[in-house]
Design an enzyme around this catalytic site. Structure first.
Site, PDB file in Angstrom:
ATOM      1  N   ASP A 149      26.231  17.085 -10.674  1.00 10.37           N
ATOM      2  CA  ASP A 149      26.115  18.155  -9.680  1.00 10.37           C
ATOM      3  C   ASP A 149      24.629  18.348  -9.394  1.00 10.37           C
ATOM      4  OD1 ASP A 149      28.819  18.511  -9.705  1.00 10.37           O
ATOM      5  OD2 ASP A 149      28.806  20.389 -10.808  1.00 10.37           O
ATOM      6  N   GLU A 163      27.870  15.053  -6.705  1.00 12.52           N
ATOM      7  CA  GLU A 163      28.149  16.258  -5.932  1.00 12.52           C
ATOM      8  C   GLU A 163      26.776  16.726  -5.469  1.00 12.52           C
ATOM      9  OE1 GLU A 163      29.730  20.657  -6.765  1.00 12.52           O
ATOM     10  OE2 GLU A 163      31.124  19.086  -7.425  1.00 12.52           O
ATOM     11  N   HIS A 210      25.740  23.569 -12.991  1.00 10.68           N
ATOM     12  CA  HIS A 210      26.910  24.071 -12.281  1.00 10.68           C
ATOM     13  C   HIS A 210      26.426  25.165 -11.338  1.00 10.68           C
ATOM     14  CE1 HIS A 210      31.200  25.616 -12.135  1.00 10.68           C
ATOM     15  NE2 HIS A 210      31.278  24.347 -11.798  1.00 10.68           N
ATOM     16  N   HIS A 255      34.751  15.467 -15.607  1.00  8.06           N
ATOM     17  CA  HIS A 255      34.371  16.496 -14.638  1.00  8.06           C
ATOM     18  C   HIS A 255      33.342  17.418 -15.293  1.00  8.06           C
ATOM     19  CE1 HIS A 255      34.713  19.296 -11.341  1.00  8.06           C
ATOM     20  NE2 HIS A 255      35.004  20.277 -12.175  1.00  8.06           N
ATOM     21  N   ASN A 256      32.312  17.810 -14.543  1.00  2.00           N
ATOM     22  CA  ASN A 256      31.228  18.635 -15.096  1.00  2.00           C
ATOM     23  C   ASN A 256      30.704  18.020 -16.399  1.00  2.00           C
ATOM     24  OD1 ASN A 256      31.482  20.420 -12.976  1.00  2.00           O
ATOM     25  ND2 ASN A 256      32.702  21.890 -14.119  1.00  2.00           N
ATOM     26  N   GLU A 304      30.195  12.812 -13.607  1.00  2.00           N
ATOM     27  CA  GLU A 304      29.824  13.658 -12.479  1.00  2.00           C
ATOM     28  C   GLU A 304      28.398  14.178 -12.622  1.00  2.00           C
ATOM     29  OE1 GLU A 304      31.764  17.249  -9.891  1.00  2.00           O
ATOM     30  OE2 GLU A 304      31.890  17.426 -12.062  1.00  2.00           O
TER      31      GLU A 304
END
Length: 200
Positions: free
Chosen positions: A94, A141, A107, A62-63, A92
């Site tokens: 983003d 994302e 982020h 994640h991230n 991931e």
């Protein structure tokens, strides 16, 4: 005790039998296969990899891009290299609109640094299958506008080429292929509205 002495002689051949370990020898022992927390047998693939992909737990990140905190940390392509080399199979991204029609990864709505989507895709392409041939899942994302989503698609097609898994058109299969069938493939996972997707 004789078993321990024999094991130490095998791991550290330069050590004289019965002598205390030097700091360097002790570190060599700590990082040897004899001191692994998992039995070496279990490091080999022993599961049946012919079930649908959804039947497996997948090592995920994640991230992935963040080296530090989620509010002010540094974003880096090196983190993608690191997690892929450690065996992670789902990373991931983003994605946000950047300047000059160049999508960026960071982020969102924080003070984290930004990296170019193009650079991340290039790094993933280079390191995706160094540790394992099993598929990589890119968890997108996506906060990008349609023009920048099109740019993202161009980059992924350019760098991934035939590694990009594309669901066969018209295929109404209710399950995903197996990890074995998807070896060497990069799978995209994300959401978009039907109206938005028609134009991509």
């Amino acid at each position: 005790m004789p078993k321990v002495e024999t094991m130490l002689c095998e791991i550290i051949p330069e050590r004289q039998k019965g002598s205390p370990l030097t700091q360097r020898q002790f570190l060599k022992y700590l990082s040897s296969s004899a001191n692994q927390p998992v039995h070496p047998y279990h490091l080999k693939l022993y599961q049946n990899m012919n079930h649908p992909l959804t039947d497996y737990y997948i090592d995920s990140s994640h991230n992935t891009y963040l080296e530090g905190g989620q509010l002010k940390g540094t974003s880096s392509t090196d983190m993608y290299i690191r997690v892929l080399r450690l065996g992670c199979r789902c990373v991931e991204l983003d994605c946000w609109d950047g300047s000059d029609n160049e999508p960026i990864i960071y982020h969102g709505h924080t003070l984290t640094t930004k990296i170019l989507f193009k650079e991340v895709v290039e790094v993933i392409n280079e390191h995706a299958f160094k540790t394992s041939d099993y598929p990589i899942i890119l968890s997108l994302e996506n906060h990008c506008s349609i023009p920048q989503q099109k740019r993202m698609a161009e980059y992924m097609i350019h760098f991934f080429k035939d590694k990009l898994w594309i669901h066969p058109e018209g295929d109404v299969q209710t399950t995903l292929p197996s990890p074995e069938q998807l070896k060497g493939k990069i799978i995209l996972k994300g959401k978009c509205g039907l109206e938005e997707c028609k134009d991509l």
